[in-house]
Design a protein around this motif. Structure first.
Motif, mmCIF file in Angstrom:
data_model
loop_
_atom_site.group_PDB
_atom_site.id
_atom_site.type_symbol
_atom_site.label_atom_id
_atom_site.label_comp_id
_atom_site.label_asym_id
_atom_site.label_seq_id
_atom_site.Cartn_x
_atom_site.Cartn_y
_atom_site.Cartn_z
ATOM 1 N N ASN A 176 0.789 -1.234 0.000
ATOM 2 C CA ASN A 176 0.000 0.000 0.000
ATOM 3 C C ASN A 176 0.818 1.280 0.000
ATOM 4 N N SER A 177 2.111 1.206 0.280
ATOM 5 C CA SER A 177 2.872 2.436 0.508
ATOM 6 C C SER A 177 4.262 2.383 -0.111
ATOM 7 N N LYS A 178 4.803 3.596 -0.372
ATOM 8 C CA LYS A 178 6.176 3.764 -0.833
ATOM 9 C C LYS A 178 6.833 4.854 0.003
ATOM 10 N N ILE A 179 7.964 4.508 0.617
ATOM 11 C CA ILE A 179 8.698 5.453 1.454
ATOM 12 C C ILE A 179 10.122 5.563 0.918
ATOM 13 N N LEU A 180 10.589 6.786 0.704
ATOM 14 C CA LEU A 180 11.963 7.016 0.256
ATOM 15 C C LEU A 180 12.811 7.367 1.466
ATOM 16 N N ILE A 181 13.906 6.629 1.668
ATOM 17 C CA ILE A 181 14.813 6.917 2.776
ATOM 18 C C ILE A 181 16.064 7.561 2.214
ATOM 19 N N ASP A 182 16.264 8.832 2.546
ATOM 20 C CA ASP A 182 17.386 9.661 2.103
ATOM 21 C C ASP A 182 17.320 9.947 0.604
ATOM 22 N N CYS A 183 18.000 11.029 0.228
ATOM 23 C CA CYS A 183 17.987 11.468 -1.173
ATOM 24 C C CYS A 183 19.230 12.319 -1.386
ATOM 25 N N GLY A 184 20.388 11.646 -1.474
ATOM 26 C CA GLY A 184 21.662 12.355 -1.444
ATOM 27 C C GLY A 184 22.349 12.469 -2.775
ATOM 28 N N LEU A 185 23.406 13.270 -2.771
ATOM 29 C CA LEU A 185 24.245 13.410 -3.956
ATOM 30 C C LEU A 185 25.584 12.732 -3.705
ATOM 31 N N ASP A 186 26.333 12.528 -4.765
ATOM 32 C CA ASP A 186 27.668 11.951 -4.671
ATOM 33 C C ASP A 186 28.663 13.107 -4.612
ATOM 34 N N PRO A 187 29.366 13.307 -3.486
ATOM 35 C CA PRO A 187 30.241 14.480 -3.350
ATOM 36 C C PRO A 187 31.430 14.481 -4.299
ATOM 37 N N SER A 188 31.785 13.329 -4.848
ATOM 38 C CA SER A 188 32.960 13.270 -5.715
ATOM 39 C C SER A 188 32.609 13.201 -7.201
ATOM 40 N N SER A 189 31.312 13.288 -7.540
ATOM 41 C CA SER A 189 30.903 13.273 -8.948
ATOM 42 C C SER A 189 29.540 13.943 -9.059
ATOM 43 N N ASP A 190 29.009 13.960 -10.253
ATOM 44 C CA ASP A 190 27.685 14.552 -10.467
ATOM 45 C C ASP A 190 26.580 13.497 -10.447
ATOM 46 N N ALA A 191 26.898 12.285 -10.027
ATOM 47 C CA ALA A 191 25.916 11.199 -10.069
ATOM 48 C C ALA A 191 24.797 11.438 -9.054
ATOM 49 N N SER A 192 23.585 11.115 -9.460
ATOM 50 C CA SER A 192 22.420 11.235 -8.583
ATOM 51 C C SER A 192 21.817 9.849 -8.389
ATOM 52 N N PRO A 193 20.912 9.684 -7.426
ATOM 53 C CA PRO A 193 20.217 8.394 -7.280
ATOM 54 C C PRO A 193 19.463 8.035 -8.562
ATOM 55 N N TYR A 194 19.109 6.773 -8.683
ATOM 56 C CA TYR A 194 18.408 6.283 -9.879
ATOM 57 C C TYR A 194 16.917 6.592 -9.776
ATOM 58 N N PHE A 195 16.578 7.867 -10.013
ATOM 59 C CA PHE A 195 15.187 8.301 -9.909
ATOM 60 C C PHE A 195 14.305 7.735 -11.022
ATOM 61 N N ASN A 196 14.945 7.256 -12.094
ATOM 62 C CA ASN A 196 14.153 6.855 -13.271
ATOM 63 C C ASN A 196 13.720 5.394 -13.257
ATOM 64 N N VAL A 197 13.895 4.686 -12.141
ATOM 65 C CA VAL A 197 13.448 3.289 -12.086
ATOM 66 C C VAL A 197 11.920 3.242 -12.092
ATOM 67 N N PRO A 198 11.339 2.155 -12.592
ATOM 68 C CA PRO A 198 9.869 2.071 -12.661
ATOM 69 C C PRO A 198 9.183 2.237 -11.317
ATOM 70 N N GLU A 199 9.819 1.748 -10.246
ATOM 71 C CA GLU A 199 9.186 1.820 -8.928
ATOM 72 C C GLU A 199 8.974 3.258 -8.460
ATOM 73 N N MET A 200 9.732 4.194 -9.016
ATOM 74 C CA MET A 200 9.621 5.596 -8.601
ATOM 75 C C MET A 200 8.552 6.353 -9.382
ATOM 76 N N LYS A 201 7.911 5.700 -10.319
ATOM 77 C CA LYS A 201 6.949 6.400 -11.176
ATOM 78 C C LYS A 201 5.517 5.941 -10.885
ATOM 79 N N PRO A 202 4.567 6.890 -10.808
ATOM 80 C CA PRO A 202 4.801 8.335 -10.778
ATOM 81 C C PRO A 202 5.325 8.776 -9.422
ATOM 82 N N ILE A 203 6.057 9.854 -9.411
ATOM 83 C CA ILE A 203 6.691 10.307 -8.173
ATOM 84 C C ILE A 203 5.662 10.740 -7.135
ATOM 85 N N THR A 204 4.465 11.084 -7.598
ATOM 86 C CA THR A 204 3.399 11.492 -6.675
ATOM 87 C C THR A 204 2.870 10.328 -5.850
ATOM 88 N N ASP A 205 3.213 9.086 -6.228
ATOM 89 C CA ASP A 205 2.782 7.921 -5.450
ATOM 90 C C ASP A 205 3.647 7.677 -4.212
#
Length: 636
Positions: A204-233
């Motif tokens: 029934n639920s989706k909880i995101l734990i932390d949302c950080g950046l990589d201090p040594s590169s420009d890499a971000s978390p994998y926001f584009n995975v199917p489980e994250m869509k739609p982000i409003t869920d």
């Protein structure tokens, strides 16, 4: 069942529990809290057990507020409050909100307002008809805290609407038929240090734990995975602490359309706001495009619901969250989730320190229930053993004596939050006890502001430090040895002064910030010292110098390169880390009560994750996994 029907049933239960002689004018939902308005607020104040009974029977958070129509004029109430509150409280401000019936009293000593057993506070509520709440005035004024609190007061109508929306989402109907499950997907921070992000899912639920950046590169978390869509869920985001590798890309979610709540401790809210806004300035100064702007940070602040340690809260229809002390930095938390009404319990340690430090008590090990644990492994390799805090302080003292007696200058790259304040405490004690001659200790970058936030939340510090501040009226952060560097002219003067001094400056990995100006000026003098006290990530300049590189190249404004020969002394003081070393991590597992049946290892370099996972299994016979990013693990 619809949200409206569920809420109607809840109202009926509330009215059944509350005595008939108490006049209830409205019952509303505000985020995870059920708000009860009454014309008999004074009678509720006389019987504090009503709220406890409601919480115990209905498993919800409740707040009793006076009916706005019954409130006295704020000028008359302010006069009455100031007359009743003892002078030793030292009131610095009063803020009235007619919509909620709350008057927030800001004071240097809020304990004097509360009184023994809360008696003063109860008397104030009965006498004024307002709901009196207290907040501590920072002994060092904090622009961040003032801005955050002021913005929330200014935007209270918008905030109220957001809280109502969140409350309806938390109390929505859930799917009860079919098989229950709990699983997590690693979106960042596994087999690496940086961009920490995990998606925790139930039916029934989706909880995101932390949302950080990589201090040594420009890499971000994998926001584009199917489980994250739609982000409003996504029902909620939980932030374990304010370091940028755990919260640095949080404002980006609001650019993508997320409109849900963020849960963290009050210090984490203020610290992450400070760090995120500063990152925008740093990127602008380096001619880089920031992934978010100040308006996204403001939107984030409006959606933050701060929680105290060990206060359980509903954050989704089938998810309850409790924060515990993680011992890492101010307000850092172990996030414990009770899922599907006890079907499974999992805790995420975030970054954790299982040792009493100069700032914090060791990480909590006791939970009501615990089946799975997600743990960090920054120093999880079999050779990652750190000296004790005492040994580290003695080594630092010896080096500072040697460095400064010959007129040398000491540059200490530090993270603004955590390591800065620990180093400050150690140096203050050295100079106060005569182990080190008194000299200026300059704080450059965000350190002063981060320290101001520390002074606003002494209740989050360790027992010994709290006693010093509250009972002995001794606050080491207020020592006159500490000097704030707040202009480029002052920085230039320090760089060219012939006198010995100590400089604490950001950034801690020498990836930018004012530390680079001191480094450029002092690097070619063998009388000067560069002292590392914190983690240096792969590919950072700090790690390069730490490994012994004698020639380094810096990119200046305009793209020009500057080649420097490293003649200054370079030393690393282990023992100041806010992360547990290998021995402490293994000891932490042994002390867990109850002991989990599954442990997931992350937040460490590849070999360290695997090494720690293997050792835990061999010693404790607990099932372990060290997943890669993008792996999904079924916890139950």
């Amino acid at each position: 069942m619809s949200v409206d029907r569920q809420f109607a049933n809840l109202k009926e239960e509330i009215r059944r529990i509350i005595p008939k002689n108490l006049d209830i004018t409205a019952i509303e939902v505000e985020g995870p809290t059920i708000v009860i308005y009454s014309k008999d607020f004074d009678k509720f104040s006389e019987n504090a057990n009503i709220t406890k009974i409601l919480a115990t029977e209905l498993k919800k958070r409740f707040d009793i507020r006076p009916d706005p129509k019954s409130l006295e004029n704020s000028d008359d109430v302010e006069e009455k409050i100031r007359a009743m509150i003892p002078e030793e409280a030292e009131i610095t401000g009063l803020y009235f909100d007619y919509d909620t019936g709350v008057v927030m009293v800001e004071a240097k000593n809020p304990g004097a307002i509360v009184g023994k057993g809360g008696q003063y506070l109860t008397d104030l509520k009965k006498s004024t008809g307002w709901n009196i709440k207290t907040i501590r005035s920072p002994p060092i004024p904090s622009k961040t805290i003032n801005d955050v609190r002021g913005y929330l007061r200014y935007s209270r109508d918008e905030r109220s609407e957001i809280m109502r929306h969140i409350g309806r989402r938390i109390n929505r109907a859930i799917i009860e038929n079919g098989e229950q499950f709990v699983r997590m997907t690693s979106l960042g921070g596994f087999r690496q240090v940086g961009r920490s992000c995990t998606l925790l899912m139930t039916k029934n639920s989706k909880i995101l734990i932390d949302c950080g950046l990589d201090p040594s590169s420009d890499a971000s978390p994998y926001f584009n995975v199917p489980e994250m869509k739609p982000i409003t869920d996504i029902d909620a985001v939980v932030i374990t602490h304010a370091h940028m590798d755990h919260c640095g890309l949080l404002p980006v979610l609001y650019k993508y359309g997320f409109d849900g709540p963020i849960y963290c401790t009050p210090p984490t809210r203020d610290l992450m706001t400070l760090l995120q806004l500063d990152s925008i300035k740093l990127m602008f100064g380096e001619a880089k495009k920031a992934p978010f702007d100040a308006s996204d940070v403001r939107e984030e602040v409006l959606h933050v619901i701060p929680l105290q340690y060990e206060k359980t809260t509903d954050i989704a229809p089938d998810v309850r969250l409790t924060f515990y002390n993680a011992g890492h930095i101010l307000g850092s938390s172990i996030a414990h989730f009770n899922l599907c009404n006890g079907f499974h319990n999992v805790a995420f340690t975030g970054d954790t320190k299982f040792e009493k430090s100069w700032l914090f008590n060791p990480a909590s090990t006791r939970f009501i229930r615990l089946e799975s644990l997600v743990i960090e492994s920054t120093y999880g390799g079999h050779n990652d053993m750190q000296p004790s805090r005492m040994d580290a302080s003695e080594e630092m003292c010896s080096i500072l004596q040697k460095a400064t007696e010959n007129g040398g200058k000491v540059l200490i790259p530090v993270f603004a939050v955590g390591r800065s304040q620990e180093v400050m405490l150690v140096i203050e004690e050295m100079m106060r006890t005569g182990k080190l001659p008194k000299m200026p200790v300059y704080l450059d970058g965000m350190i002063w502001e981060a320290t101001a936030i520390h002074t606003a939340y002494p209740e989050y510090l360790n027992s010994q430090l709290k006693t010093k501040i509250f009972q002995q009226n001794e606050n080491p952060f207020l020592s006159p040895i500490f000097k704030r560097v707040d202009t480029s002219d002052m920085r230039e003067e320090i760089c060219h002064s012939p006198d010995s001094c100590i400089v604490l400056s950001t950034s801690g990995m020498m990836t930018g910030g004012p530390v680079m100006e001191y480094f450029r000026e002092w690097v070619d003098d063998p009388n000067n010292w560069l002292m590392f006290v914190g983690y240096q990530s792969e590919n950072s300049l700090g790690r390069t110098i730490q490994r012994g590189r004698k020639e380094v190249s810096l990119t200046m404004k305009g793209g020009k390169s500057l080649n420097l020969e490293v003649k200054m002394n370079v030393v690393t003081i282990d023992g100041f880390s806010g992360h547990s070393d290998r021995k402490q991590l293994m000891n932490y597992i042994s002390k867990l009560d109850p002991r989990p049946s599954k442990i997931i290892v992350g937040h460490g370099e590849d070999r360290k994750c695997a090494d720690l996972a293997s050792s835990i299994y061999q010693k404790y016979k607990i099932e372990t996994k060290a997943p890669q990013n993008l792996e999904t693990i079924r916890l139950r």
